[in-house]
Each structure stands twice: as C-alpha cells, then as structure tokens.
Design an enzyme around this catalytic site. Structure first.
Site, PDB file in Angstrom:
ATOM      1  N   CYS A  86      -1.898  -1.307  -1.042  1.00 13.11           N
ATOM      2  CA  CYS A  86      -3.035  -0.394  -1.156  1.00 13.11           C
ATOM      3  C   CYS A  86      -2.541   1.047  -1.336  1.00 13.11           C
ATOM      4  O   CYS A  86      -1.945   1.356  -2.346  1.00 13.11           O
ATOM      5  CB  CYS A  86      -3.947  -0.555   0.053  1.00 13.11           C
ATOM      6  SG  CYS A  86      -5.608   0.092  -0.241  1.00 13.11           S
ATOM      7  N   HIS A 203      -4.827  -6.688   0.818  1.00 13.50           N
ATOM      8  CA  HIS A 203      -4.179  -6.565   2.125  1.00 13.50           C
ATOM      9  C   HIS A 203      -3.838  -7.921   2.753  1.00 13.50           C
ATOM     10  O   HIS A 203      -4.618  -8.435   3.549  1.00 13.50           O
ATOM     11  CB  HIS A 203      -5.125  -5.854   3.096  1.00 13.50           C
ATOM     12  CG  HIS A 203      -5.298  -4.399   2.817  1.00 13.50           C
ATOM     13  ND1 HIS A 203      -4.468  -3.438   3.329  1.00 13.50           N
ATOM     14  CD2 HIS A 203      -6.211  -3.737   2.082  1.00 13.50           C
ATOM     15  CE1 HIS A 203      -4.864  -2.237   2.934  1.00 13.50           C
ATOM     16  NE2 HIS A 203      -5.927  -2.391   2.168  1.00 13.50           N
ATOM     17  N   GLU A 205      -1.851  -8.501   5.132  1.00 14.66           N
ATOM     18  CA  GLU A 205      -1.661  -8.341   6.587  1.00 14.66           C
ATOM     19  C   GLU A 205      -2.985  -8.425   7.339  1.00 14.66           C
ATOM     20  O   GLU A 205      -2.993  -8.601   8.554  1.00 14.66           O
ATOM     21  CB  GLU A 205      -0.921  -7.028   6.885  1.00 14.66           C
ATOM     22  CG  GLU A 205      -1.762  -5.752   6.876  1.00 14.66           C
ATOM     23  CD  GLU A 205      -2.098  -5.218   5.494  1.00 14.66           C
ATOM     24  OE1 GLU A 205      -1.827  -5.926   4.502  1.00 14.66           O
ATOM     25  OE2 GLU A 205      -2.649  -4.108   5.404  1.00 14.66           O
TER      26      GLU A 205
END
Lengths: 229, 89
Positions: A86, A203, A205
């Site tokens: 990002c 993302h 994570e």
C-alpha cells in the site's frame, strides 16, 4: 532470517505486520524507525501501509528521503529483499526501486473492501508457493492505488514477467468490473528486474488470522518462508 | 541574492485527472456549462538564497525533479524572480 518493518510518521499498518510476522508466522521481526541509518542484521525489509508524512505532496514522496531509505536502497541494490504494501508500494515507486506510479483512484474515492487477486507468476519469492489458478481474497484500503506506467515500461513489465498480481473477480476472471481503482491492466502488484523488490496495494497482513475470518493473506506471506525457512 | 520562485506542477495530459473531472461536474451543477475541461495541479511558492540566478535555477530544478513533481505522472514549470529589498522597510 530476520524481518524489519519500517516506521514513518503516519505509518499505521506496522503493528499489523509485526503481529502477523511475529505471532502468526513465528518469525523474528523488529520495527525500524525511519530516522535510523542502519538496517543492522535485517534480511527482509517491509515498508508498511499508512499515510507517511500525511500523504502530503504525493503519497510516499516525502518518505523516500527519510534517512533509513538510503539504507533500503543500498540493501535492495545488493539483492536484499524489500516488500512494500500500500503506502509502502507508493514509497518504493517514488524511491525508484519499482517502476511506475500509483495515481488517485479513477473514481476519486477512498476504497476499503475485500477484493480478489490472481498471482501472475511463480518466479518470485512472494508468489512461488501460490496457485496461478486460485483467486485470493485480500483487503484493500487506499485512495491512490491506480497503477500507471508508460507504454514501454508496461510492455517491459509484461515481457519480463514482472507483474505479480492482477485484480480479478471471485471466479478468477480478470475483468474491468473487478478493477477497484482503474489500475492499468488490473495490476495490483509488481516486482523489479532483479526480482528482489516487491510492491502491492492489497494488504495480506490484514488477512492472516482465522479470528478475522480470512487467511488468504497468510498464504501469500507463507510463500516468503518456503525458501527462507 | 534572494529569489522568489513560483512553481506549477500539473498532471501529464495523457493521464486521467479524476479531481479535474469531479470539479467539472461541480461546475455543471453550479450552472456553468461552457467549460470543456478542468485539470488540477499544484502551485508552490518558495523564497530562497543563491549566489546567482544560475545556482537558483539548478536548485529549483533538482527540487522539482526529485521531490516536488514525479516526472512519470506530472510536468512542472516555474518562474524565478530576484527579490529587490532596496527601498523597502
């Protein structure tokens, strides 16, 4: 192998990344403040998401000159691994470690939702363990995610197999409707020529813990460990 | 010598400018229908010290190339003027 997660003023996905790498994937990980001038013993640099320097001027533009970035560039030039997610992807393009740029979304809105990704190559550490047929459900959250590069660069990325991910629908079809931000050719992630620097808008994570209802992101991050372990 | 620098950074013509498009829509809602295109960039003013105009220009160009604009998506133009302090309080 030790991970280092950079922290700029305005980073906000650093904790998610440290938690996922440390608690979920059980890897050694530490935060690295942007004013540090050394990557002391870190093998894999993560540039996390957020709004470094308030996204002033352009997303990632000011962060590229933070003291630690000179070390990150040196690390990358020596073949060290770097992954930007990002805002981290935006920083890596601004720093010239990845080609192209991330423009304002074509619909002008910030977009925060789950999308689907399709891996485009198995010839990188980040994607080697992924299926080229499966669609991976991963969240995105950005206002400036529209990948753009000039024609020659785009051709080179395609010819050299440097596109890592494209946005697709749940069935895995790469369509205009599945493109959440107007990115060129649905590009969601790329790598550099030497294949050691990775950038992606989604993302992983944030999708690595069963408690959160989605573990497709863990499959992507697990790919990093297949060789490194 | 002291200089005033005025810099304009604009998105490249071939790149879609969604901000400009949204503003054009707003102009339409305002009843202004005869605007064909709106493109939005950034205006930056700086005051700076340099030993001469050549040095000032070199500094401005470095700033524009490396930080103030991203040449992949934007172009920049600038004007540079020496600040005359004589006769001022």
């Amino acid at each position: 192998m030790k991970f280092g997660v950079l922290v700029f003023p305005g980073s906000n996905c650093d904790d998610d990344m440290v938690y996922t790498l440390g608690q979920v994937l059980q890897q050694p990980v530490e935060k690295v403040w942007h004013k540090n001038t050394s990557l002391k013993g870190i093998d894999f640099v993560i540039v996390p998401g957020g709004f470094s320097y308030g996204d002033y001027l352009r997303s990632g533009a000011i962060a590229q000159f933070s003291p630690i970035m000179a070390e990150v560039v040196k690390h990358a030039k020596q073949g060290g691994y770097v992954l930007g997610i990002c805002n981290g992807f935006q920083i890596l393009t601004e720093a010239g470690l990845l080609e192209g740029v991330l423009l304002k979304n074509d619909h002008q809105k910030y977009v925060c939702k789950n999308i689907y990704l399709k891996a485009q190559t198995k010839k990188t550490l980040l994607t080697q363990a992924l299926s080229l047929k499966k669609s991976y459900k991963i969240p995105i959250a950005h206002g400036d995610g529209r990948y753009y590069a000039d024609k020659d660069t785009l051709k080179k990325l395609n010819d050299k197999d440097q596109v890592l991910f494209r946005y697709c629908d749940e069935a895995g079809k790469i369509t205009k409707a599945a493109n959440p931000n107007g990115s060129l050719e649905n590009i969601a992630g790329i790598t550099n020529k030497a294949r050691n620097v990775f950038g992606m808008m989604p993302h992983p994570e944030r999708a690595a813990n069963a408690l959160l209802g989605n573990t497709d992101g863990k499959l992507i991050l697990d790919s990093l460990l297949t060789v490194m372990a | 010598m002291k200089f005033t620098v005025e810099i304009d950074v604009m998105p490249l013509k071939e790149i879609l400018d969604p901000q400009g498009k949204a503003v054009k829509l707003g102009l339409g809602h305002l009843g202004i229908e005869n605007v064909q295109e709106v493109r939005i960039g950034r205006h930056i003013t700086m005051t700076m010290q340099a030993k001469d105009e050549k040095e000032a220009r070199a500094t401005v160009e470095k700033a524009c190339e490396k930080l103030l604009s991203n040449v992949i998506m934007e172009t920049y133009t600038y004007t540079i003027k020496e600040q005359k302090t004589v006769g001022r309080k």
